[in-house]
Design a protein around this motif. Structure first.
Motif, PDB file in Angstrom:
ATOM      1  N   ILE A 497       0.837  -1.210   0.000  1.00  0.00           N
ATOM      2  CA  ILE A 497       0.000   0.000   0.000  1.00  0.00           C
ATOM      3  C   ILE A 497       0.861   1.243   0.000  1.00  0.00           C
ATOM      4  O   ILE A 497       0.617   2.202  -0.750  1.00  0.00           O
ATOM      5  N   GLU A 498       1.888   1.238   0.854  1.00  0.00           N
ATOM      6  CA  GLU A 498       2.794   2.398   0.912  1.00  0.00           C
ATOM      7  C   GLU A 498       3.502   2.596  -0.422  1.00  0.00           C
ATOM      8  O   GLU A 498       3.665   3.736  -0.883  1.00  0.00           O
ATOM      9  N   LYS A 499       3.875   1.505  -1.047  1.00  0.00           N
ATOM     10  CA  LYS A 499       4.569   1.606  -2.329  1.00  0.00           C
ATOM     11  C   LYS A 499       3.652   2.174  -3.413  1.00  0.00           C
ATOM     12  O   LYS A 499       4.050   3.036  -4.218  1.00  0.00           O
ATOM     13  N   ILE A 500       2.389   1.725  -3.399  1.00  0.00           N
ATOM     14  CA  ILE A 500       1.410   2.218  -4.380  1.00  0.00           C
ATOM     15  C   ILE A 500       1.114   3.694  -4.155  1.00  0.00           C
ATOM     16  O   ILE A 500       1.039   4.496  -5.110  1.00  0.00           O
ATOM     17  N   LEU A 501       0.972   4.077  -2.878  1.00  0.00           N
ATOM     18  CA  LEU A 501       0.693   5.476  -2.558  1.00  0.00           C
ATOM     19  C   LEU A 501       1.843   6.380  -2.961  1.00  0.00           C
ATOM     20  O   LEU A 501       1.636   7.472  -3.522  1.00  0.00           O
ATOM     21  N   ARG A 502       3.068   5.937  -2.693  1.00  0.00           N
ATOM     22  CA  ARG A 502       4.227   6.752  -3.071  1.00  0.00           C
ATOM     23  C   ARG A 502       4.302   6.925  -4.581  1.00  0.00           C
ATOM     24  O   ARG A 502       4.644   7.996  -5.098  1.00  0.00           O
ATOM     25  N   LYS A 503       3.987   5.835  -5.286  1.00  0.00           N
ATOM     26  CA  LYS A 503       4.043   5.880  -6.739  1.00  0.00           C
ATOM     27  C   LYS A 503       2.970   6.809  -7.318  1.00  0.00           C
ATOM     28  O   LYS A 503       3.211   7.576  -8.252  1.00  0.00           O
ATOM     29  N   SER A 504       1.772   6.757  -6.701  1.00  0.00           N
ATOM     30  CA  SER A 504       0.667   7.600  -7.170  1.00  0.00           C
ATOM     31  C   SER A 504       0.943   9.066  -6.885  1.00  0.00           C
ATOM     32  O   SER A 504       0.573   9.952  -7.680  1.00  0.00           O
ATOM     33  N   ILE A 505       1.564   9.360  -5.756  1.00  0.00           N
ATOM     34  CA  ILE A 505       1.865  10.741  -5.390  1.00  0.00           C
ATOM     35  C   ILE A 505       2.938  11.319  -6.306  1.00  0.00           C
ATOM     36  O   ILE A 505       2.850  12.464  -6.777  1.00  0.00           O
ATOM     37  N   SER A 506       3.919  10.487  -6.611  1.00  0.00           N
ATOM     38  CA  SER A 506       5.010  10.959  -7.472  1.00  0.00           C
ATOM     39  C   SER A 506       4.529  11.095  -8.919  1.00  0.00           C
ATOM     40  O   SER A 506       5.041  11.911  -9.683  1.00  0.00           O
TER      41      SER A 506
END
Length: 506
Positions: A497-506
């Motif tokens: 989840i953290e990885k997906i969120l970081r990717k979406s934010i970037s």
């Protein structure tokens, strides 16, 4: 970290200082708790690697590649657990400390599953020489004792952590003393006096046959002559119910080699006693040859029964795990490219197949279960044999491979745990030692030390009643494994989840 890895390994040596494992993890756990991510895993794997190296270095005497593979693979288990602990601890310290024993014991239980299983380094085995203390395993099993040892390490950490208040440090000391007294009191209360002799008269033959002459064409028949003479001597002045030979004591395939089968049958008829003989077996399944590490009971009337095929095989020594799927790792396949395998007749590498299930043999009116070599290291398997109706257990092994290393001593202590867990007699017969009769409280009778030729005899009694462990099983191990799996699933989910969120934010 190397120092504490060495201290942890010291607890498994036959020098009766197993108590060191009750604090050897404290400092490494504290170090890992202060790290995160790759650093935490790296520190944990570094510690685990050296702990396993110091503990299992002697496996190289048998199989150098097996030792390397074992250490690299086995070190992953505690490293993953310590990484998970560090993540939970950094989120919530109390949660991390509470969950740590479940993580560790869940890992030990998981390590006993599948064809990769090698449950030799469980923490509980370090306390094998403290018989009064380990009587508790008849209730909580060896996994429960490992759970207690992890708690000890957490309490030691809290005592010596200068950041903790005095009240917390004192309460940790009180908790350690309380746990220790409670466990010792239980052992003191249940420990029965030395047993009277039972109705089952068993002899064990420790032949001490060197490895290099067992299968040699020139000396092969000598093995049968030796064990024949020892079996006859054992029965000469005694009325025996069973005579036990060690693992692969008979270098033959009894179902397929008439000459050697006839020799075994003659020995049984001369003595008039059932002989449990370690040998090999081979079956042909759809044109495919399958070889088994086996045990056969040859009855006093000269009849040969069905063989028991060893179920729990040593990975990367007796077989390649999942060998039908990983054919490129089989001995036959690799010998085409690694010529030294056949050129030097590498004996530590076999391509045995695992048997199907527990099997019971009957001598007179009593049932027993044969356990071959490190099958005694599997609590649930031995419990299954007991529940199936075994009134005593017979563990045959050939620890000659290990030389005078700690291996034979560690192997012996593991059998002690199985006897106490199930409150059952264990007759342990080793080719070159250590052989002994082990009573339901872990006491040894008629010990055969390393590298002596000896006949051991004792009268044992059938199991009187099931222990709590036998009835309920490794509950603590199973619950811990479920909690461990849930924690890993949650941690992986959070990471994704953290990885997906970081990717979406970037």
């Amino acid at each position: 970290m190397i120092f504490w890895a060495f201290v942890l390994a010291l607890g498994y040596l036959p020098i009766h200082i197993g108590f060191v494992t009750c604090f050897a993890l404290a400092r490494p756990l504290k170090i890992v708790s202060e790290l995160s991510g790759k650093k935490a895993f790296g520190a944990a794997y570094f510690f685990s690697f050296f702990a396993n190296l110091f503990h299992l270095y002697w496996v190289a005497v048998v199989t150098p590649p097996g030792m390397v593979a074992a250490i690299f693979i086995l070190s992953l288990y505690p490293a993953a657990v310590m990484l998970a602990f560090s993540k939970v601890y950094r989120w919530k310290k109390l949660a991390g400390l509470i969950l740590l024993p479940f993580l560790w014991v869940g890992m030990e239980y998981a390590r006993s599953l599948s064809q990769l299983a090698f449950p030799w380094t469980d923490l509980s085995y370090s306390l094998g020489y403290y018989l009064t203390f380990i009587q508790i395993v008849s209730v909580i099993g060896c996994y429960g004792l490992s759970f207690v040892i992890v708690i000890y390490n957490i309490l030691v950490w809290q005592v010596f952590d200068s950041r903790n208040r005095l009240e917390r440090r004192v309460s940790s000391v009180v908790a350690m003393v309380g746990i220790t007294l409670a466990i010792y009191m239980y052992g003191y209360v249940v420990f029965e006096p030395y047993p009277e002799e039972g109705d089952i008269r068993v002899a064990m033959i420790q032949g001490n046959v060197p490895l290099d002459i067992k299968w040699s064409p020139e000396t092969r028949m000598w093995n049968f002559d030796l064990y024949d003479s020892m079996a006859v001597a054992a029965a000469a002045d005694d009325s025996l119910d069973l005579t036990v030979w060690p693992e692969t004591a008979a270098p033959t395939y009894p179902h397929h080699e008439r000459q050697y089968r006839k020799r075994l049958l003659e020995t049984a008829m001369k003595t008039g006693t059932a002989q449990l003989v370690g040998a090999l077996d081979v079956h042909y399944d759809k044109g495919k040859e399958k070889t088994f590490n086996a045990a056969f009971q040859i009855n006093g009337d000269g009849t040969l029964g069905q063989g028991y095929h060893k179920v729990k095989l040593v990975p990367f020594s007796e077989h390649v795990p999942y060998q039908d799927r990983l054919k490129f790792l089989s001995r036959d396949f690799l010998s085409q490219y690694l010529t030294f395998i056949e050129t030097y007749d590498v004996q530590w590498w076999s391509d045995f197949y695992p048997g199907d299930s527990v099997m019971l043999f009957k001598c007179d009116d009593y049932w027993y279960a044969p356990l071959i070599c490190f099958e005694a290291a599997f609590p649930d398997y031995c419990r299954e044999a007991t529940l199936k109706g075994a009134e005593f257990l017979v563990n045959i092994t050939n620890d000659t491979w290990f030389g005078r290393s700690p291996g034979p001593y560690q192997h012996m202590r593991i059998s002690v745990f199985r006897a106490i867990e199930n409150r059952i007699w264990v007759a342990r017969c080793a080719n070159s030692g250590i052989s002994a009769f082990i009573d339901p409280f872990g006491r040894e009778f008629g010990r055969g030390e390393l590298y002596v030729r000896k006949i051991l005899k004792h009268s044992i009694y059938p199991q009187q009643e099931y222990s709590v462990f036998t009835m309920e099983g490794p509950v603590i191990g199973k619950i811990s494994a479920l909690i461990m799996a849930a924690i890993f699933i949650i941690l992986v989910a959070v990471w994704l989840i953290e990885k997906i969120l970081r990717k979406s934010i970037s």
